[in-house]
Design an enzyme around this catalytic site. Sequence first.
Site, PDB file in Angstrom:
ATOM      1  N   TYR A   1       0.970  -1.288   0.190  1.00  0.00           N
ATOM      2  CA  TYR A   1      -0.042   0.130  -0.218  1.00  0.00           C
ATOM      3  C   TYR A   1       0.793   1.283  -0.117  1.00  0.00           C
ATOM      4  CZ  TYR A   1      -3.171   3.583   1.635  1.00  0.00           C
ATOM      5  OH  TYR A   1      -3.888   4.612   1.628  1.00  0.00           O
TER       6      TYR A   1
ATOM      7  N   GLU B   1      -3.266   7.857  -3.995  1.00  0.00           N
ATOM      8  CA  GLU B   1      -3.306   6.515  -3.318  1.00  0.00           C
ATOM      9  C   GLU B   1      -3.111   5.372  -4.330  1.00  0.00           C
ATOM     10  OE1 GLU B   1      -6.149   4.561   0.041  1.00  0.00           O
ATOM     11  OE2 GLU B   1      -7.250   4.959  -1.755  1.00  0.00           O
TER      12      GLU B   1
END
Length: 403
Positions: A125, A213
């Site tokens: 992530y 993101e």
Amino acid sequence: MNLHEYQAKELMKKNGASIQEGIVAETPEQAVAAAQKLKELYNTDWVVVKSQIHAGGRGKGKIVGTEQNGVALAKSHDAVKTIATNILGGTLVTKQTGPAGRLVNKVLVAQDVYYPGESPTKEMYFSILLDRAKGKNVIIYSTEGGMDIEEVAEHTPDKVLKEWIDPSVGLQEFQCRKIGFNLGLSGNALKEMGKFTRAVYNTYINADAAMVEINPCLKTSDNKIIAVDGKISLDDNALYRHKDLEALRDLNEEDPTEVEASNAELNYVKLDGNVGCMVNGAGLAMATMDIIKLSGGEPANFLDVGGTANAERVEKAFRIILKDPHVKAILVNIFGGIVRCDRVAQGIVDAYKSIGNIPVPIIVRLQGTNAVEAKKLIDESGLKVRSAIQLKEAAEEVKKALA
């Protein structure tokens, strides 16, 4: 302003980041053609068909009335056509869309990047945003990327790491290496992660983004680092510097009322309450929403008409607020500094008459230049409008209106 996945990844690619390549399609036939093109370019028989909406959780989401997920692996051209047929024109419901879901108008047909190789693939992530408390940009990253990142953050927060970037010096090379080491990378993958971190940070800075993101950020089996997904939220206040990015705006993904307000140059955000707000100034708007809550109501919107609260703008604001069926009352709270209160009051009267019968109570609180004259004008208008000068008075009128 939010970008679609395919737009976000293309923007990152322009800044030097490696991405999962793909082609956008709006029909099943275009999806099949895209799959064939990807096979020719990347020698891949399998592709991933990914719905394009402004919401996360697409892989676990379902198309209403089917068992079709919003993201699916296709192992043949026939499967591509079937999946694209199921997704396109359907309503995708995810945790982020709520039960209403979002209509899917496009899919991204993307290369399969989970191919066999010398080492296992690894999902991570990676995101960048502004830490307002510290006044620094922060890179948030984790070894536990993928569809369950929310559970990771909730149950094992120690696996979510942060690296703050001092804006006066920018991202440093030692920080890029530190991020790679903390992600458990070594060798060529470590070097690639450093390049990737730099490229994504440059994307964030160059686009005046509010957030970038990537989930998952993938270490491939041949030790490349690529963005498999991508979300970018742009700072609306900086769009005047990026006309090319502003052109990427997808109005189909935005609330129609908010789009209408934007076209009328009104600052409007829809909320879930029962009292409509019309104010001039963001600070006054926040105070107005507070007083509504203290009066037992809930604000139905944020609406700032700006410094020129004339009859035309007031009428547009009323019409936009009244589109919300949950509104039970409207509170107009104007401070007459630049604009005179009596002119605003006349604008309210004119707008009321132009619209006709307004089915909910209207409370008008005007304070500042010519406030007394403004109150008299409204009181003598013969319209069903309750006036106040003090904020406390306005709060009491809101309470009565909701009783």
